[in-house]
Design a protein around this motif. Structure first.
Motif, PDB file in Angstrom:
ATOM      1  N   GLU A 221     -49.844  44.021 107.692  1.00 43.83           N
ATOM      2  CA  GLU A 221     -49.818  44.841 108.647  1.00 43.83           C
ATOM      3  C   GLU A 221     -48.404  45.094 109.270  1.00 43.83           C
ATOM      4  O   GLU A 221     -47.981  46.257 109.576  1.00 43.83           O
ATOM      5  N   ASN A 298     -54.806  43.724 101.670  1.00 43.19           N
ATOM      6  CA  ASN A 298     -54.539  45.180 101.940  1.00 43.19           C
ATOM      7  C   ASN A 298     -53.143  45.578 101.696  1.00 43.19           C
ATOM      8  O   ASN A 298     -52.220  44.685 101.619  1.00 43.19           O
ATOM      9  N   TRP A 302     -52.569  51.060 106.195  1.00 39.62           N
ATOM     10  CA  TRP A 302     -53.816  50.989 105.558  1.00 39.62           C
ATOM     11  C   TRP A 302     -54.009  52.435 104.979  1.00 39.62           C
ATOM     12  O   TRP A 302     -54.636  52.306 103.673  1.00 39.62           O
ATOM     13  N   ASP A 343     -58.226  48.779 104.623  1.00 37.43           N
ATOM     14  CA  ASP A 343     -58.033  47.267 105.004  1.00 37.43           C
ATOM     15  C   ASP A 343     -59.198  46.592 104.282  1.00 37.43           C
ATOM     16  O   ASP A 343     -59.516  45.434 104.775  1.00 37.43           O
ATOM     17  N   THR A 345     -59.336  44.151 102.148  1.00 38.00           N
ATOM     18  CA  THR A 345     -58.827  43.026 101.338  1.00 38.00           C
ATOM     19  C   THR A 345     -59.791  42.176 100.503  1.00 38.00           C
ATOM     20  O   THR A 345     -61.117  42.304 100.437  1.00 38.00           O
ATOM     21  N   LYS A 370     -64.149  42.297 101.544  1.00 36.75           N
ATOM     22  CA  LYS A 370     -64.480  43.181 102.484  1.00 36.75           C
ATOM     23  C   LYS A 370     -65.332  44.361 102.198  1.00 36.75           C
ATOM     24  O   LYS A 370     -66.158  44.691 103.231  1.00 36.75           O
TER      25      LYS A 370
HETATM   26 CA    CA Z   1     -55.426  43.392 106.908  1.00 38.76          CA
END
Ligand code: CA
Length: 743
Positions: A221, A298, A302, A343, A345, A370
């Motif tokens: 990020e 990720n 995003w 996001d 991952t 995720k």
């Molecule tokens: Ca992340």
């Protein structure tokens, strides 16, 4: 005032900022902690004899937990049976150790011949006698406090690796260490970071095999380029490095895999910002194929239309990549979420197993990333064999096993209008470990349903320009008006919750599911004693019947848990242990709506402890006082709505990730609604000048102006005032519509 409470949990009492300083500096100070008496390991320990063969044959020493997931397969299933369905009612605390921290503890300890090695906050390492808790040695890598600003998800660490008489671990600021397992003395230290101007961090546990130690990093990020490096365990020399996303194509590619990956990225500047794809948690060695599997995270940001305008799968984001353990050469990959937009991952723990699939014996890899689908992947070629949803999923309807690709659901496409999507960015399952029970054909998953309101950054929508900023989270998501977006779409918001699920990865059936009122719960341990252990957000450490999910035993730890339990045996007695203390990635999720105040860490505090249980254990934990949740009366300075909104926007960009969304701390870090007069007076010095830098609160003068900080301060006070009014019954619920003096 109860002395055992950190200052910032106490409400309207005027407390000297000096005490605040003292508490926090104790938390982050380098060197050996005062009450730790270090003495070298003198027992007839076989720590020095751990090698590949022994980890491969770890099934033969169930008394030890010698690798991160117990064995190279990382199934996290203990063959021990003395603690079982019949005897578990007699399970009690044998001893506990206060770790002197109120931040999240996430480590899986390693236990060899009665010696336990584990990590605490600020990447500190401990060796203790697992029978008594006596500290044998501790090591503090003295992470600079300011580095905490670069960490998305707290100052956590998930553990060490033990190999050939050495303990390996990595520090938050990106250094990899080799320690003498007997004495804790440093053998070597290497800097794993390619570019220290970028916000790289390490929270993951290294893995060891083939005379090499493997480590990745985090920071997607914040704008980094992900990679994993293998170092020689003896010398610390770099053996290979595998990048997970391509760099600037004009500079040439490191290897053919990067050339292939670059074709799946569009636009002109993804490499300038790094691309993301960090491997911050799961790295698994597979002796059957001499592979290392990398769980890749990720991209940054995003939102795909900002990250890679014009489309493209963006390899190897959200993928499992197999590389050769000796050379780091690419072998195959499976991308769980092509064109990731949420996001999602694929860094979650991977387990290896031999399973019969469609009548054929297969060597498979299991992962619940995720995105909510449970993947069974053929390790020989990376082909996906099963991909059933294990929790509520709305972003895709299913995974097409022919193409191996998910089929996205257009109904929750957020490219035009914002939408709640399941799973949210915390995932249907995060890093909290699952446990694989091959006898039952089940995996026990700490699953969650926690939707997020995804909407594209409004400024980008208006201007077509997204300003990437290395000093903050870059999500491409509209954050400044998130609270308002959530409020105005409340009727479509799915209710959040957690589940412990016994899930069949081949059929997709859930054998049983235990609902847990809060979504952010701990990792899981299954045992041959017929039990599944898990610590939850409510502070309850439980043993469930693995056949039915019935809770057979519970113990109130008074602290929310994330870490996975482990089990081991010493002198014929079986033990179960767990680290307590929550936070991690959920710091951001201060849970504005509906308010979930059931977390133990919100009710009491976050007591970072190591708890060790055995049959007949009699030790008692002190029962803490309930936290004072009083919000002091606020001195509201004259501020316009615009100023408060500007403050809200900057708060969400820079502060919320640690201090909580809508200024509600999740427990581990100071709740700014409860700041003392003295802290209010020092607000600008703290935020701009970084006078609390050594404690982890770095200064932000590089990205925020004096006006920005004043406005953040206005916003914090306005939020505190709202919550105070609600608590006094003067207001029904927070309005998030600012009432400051109009210009
Ligand atoms: Ca992340």
């Amino acid at each position: 005032m109860n002395k055992s409470f950190p200052i910032f949990t106490v409400g309207a009492i005027v407390v000297a900022v000096l005490i605040y300083f003292f508490y926090n500096s104790k938390e982050s100070q380098g060197g050996v902690i005062e009450d730790e008496i270090s003495s070298p390991i003198t027992s007839s320990s076989s720590v020095g004899l751990i090698d590949d063969k022994r980890i491969i044959e770890a099934e033969g020493e169930p008394e030890n937990w010698i690798a991160h997931g117990r064995t190279y397969e990382e199934q996290r299933f203990s063959p021990l049976t003395k603690i079982n369905k019949e005897s578990v009612s007699d399970l009690g605390l044998a001893w506990y150790k206060d770790m002197g921290t109120n931040r999240a503890l996430e480590a899986t300890p390693i236990v060899v011949d009665g010696i336990m090695f584990f990590t605490s906050t600020w990447s500190r390492v401990y060796a203790v006698e697992a029978k008594t808790g006596k500290t044998l040695w501790s090591f503090d890598p003295e992470v600079p406090g300011e580095w905490a600003r670069k960490a998305c998800c707290d100052i956590v660490n998930r553990g060490v690796a033990v190999y050939q008489g050495k303990v390996f671990f990595a520090s938050l600021d990106g250094r990899l260490f080799s320690l003498n397992a007997e004495t804790g003395e440093k053998i070597w230290e290497v800097d794993t970071i390619t570019d220290r101007t970028r916000a790289y961090t390490i929270t993951g546990a290294p893995r060891v095999a083939k005379g090499k130690v493997y480590i990745g990093n985090g920071g997607a990020e914040y704008g980094v380029r992900g990679y994993v490096t293998a170092y020689d365990t003896e010398t610390g020399e770099q053996v290979w490095r595998f990048f997970t996303v391509p760099g600037d194509p004009s500079l040439g590619f490191e290897d053919p895999a990067m050339e292939m990956a670059a074709k799946t990225w569009k636009g002109t500047n993804w490499w300038e910002f790094g691309g993301g794809g960090t491997v911050w948690n799961s790295i698994v060695y597979d002796p059957d194929f001499n592979n290392i599997y990398l769980g890749v995270g990720n991209g940054s940001p995003w939102t795909r239309e900002i990250r890679s305008p014009g489309g493209g799968d963006n390899l190897f984001l959200a993928s499992i990549v197999a590389v050769d353990a000796d050379t780091g050469k690419y072998k195959w990959h499976y991308q769980t979420t092509p064109e990731d937009n949420w996001d999602y991952t694929a860094v979650q723990d991977m387990a290896l197993a031999d399973m019969e699939v469609d009548g054929e014996k297969k060597k498979v890899l299991l992962q619940a990333p995720k995105n909510g689908f449970f993947y069974v992947i053929d390790r020989s070629n990376g082909k996906v064999l099963r991909a059933h949803p294990f929790a509520a999923v709305t972003w895709a309807t299913h995974v097409d096993l022919e193409t191996g690709r998910p089929v996205e659901n257009p109904e929750v496409d957020y490219s035009e209008n914002g939408s709640f999507v399941l799973p949210g960015p915390l995932g249907a399952h995060n890093w909290q470990a699952m446990s694989v029970d091959l006898d039952a054909g089940l995996v026990y998953i700490p699953a969650q349903e926690n939707a997020f309101f995804y909407a594209i950054d409004e400024n980008y929508k208006k201007t077509g320009i997204y300003k990437r900023n290395p000093g903050r989270w870059n999500m491409g998501i509209e954050m400044s008006s998130l609270a308002q977006n959530v409020l105005s779409n409340l009727e479509s918001m799915p209710e959040p919750g957690g589940f412990l699920k016994a899930f069949d990865p081949l059929t997709g059936e859930t054998k049983w599911s235990v609902p847990i009122p809060h979504y952010w719960n701990g990792g899981v341990l299954g045992t041959a004693g017929g039990l599944v252990f898990q610590g939850d957000a409510l502070g309850i450490f439980s043993a469930y019947d693995k056949e039915t999910g019935e809770r057979l035993w519970e113990f109130n730890t008074y602290t929310s848990m994330l870490a996975p339990p482990i089990s081991f045996e010493i002198d014929g007695e079986q033990y179960v242990s767990i680290l307590t203390g929550s936070g991690g990635g959920d710091l951001f999720g201060g849970e504005p709506l509906p308010p979930i105040e059931i977390q133990a860490s919100l009710t009491y505090n976050n007591f970072g402890r190591l708890l060790v249980f055995k049959l007949g254990g009699q030790k008692e934990l002190p029962i803490p006082d309930v936290r004072d949740k009083t919000i002091p009366e606020q001195v509201l300075a004259d501020a316009s709505n615009d100023q408060i909104r500007n403050g809200e926007s900057n708060y969400n960009q820079y502060c919320a990730v640690c201090h909580g969304f809508v200024v509600k701390s999740a427990g581990g870090l100071p709740d700014l609604r409860k700041m003392t007069t003295d802290t209010h007076d020092l607000f600008n010095k703290i935020v701009l000048e970084g006078i609390l830098g050594s404690n982890g609160m770095a200064g932000f003068a590089d990205v925020l102006s004096e006006d920005d900080v004043d406005n953040i301060h206005h916003y914090v006070r306005a939020r505190a005032h709202e919550d105070r009014e609600v608590s006094l019954g003067n207001m029904e619920a927070p309005q998030f519509t600012w009432y400051g003096v109009e210009d």
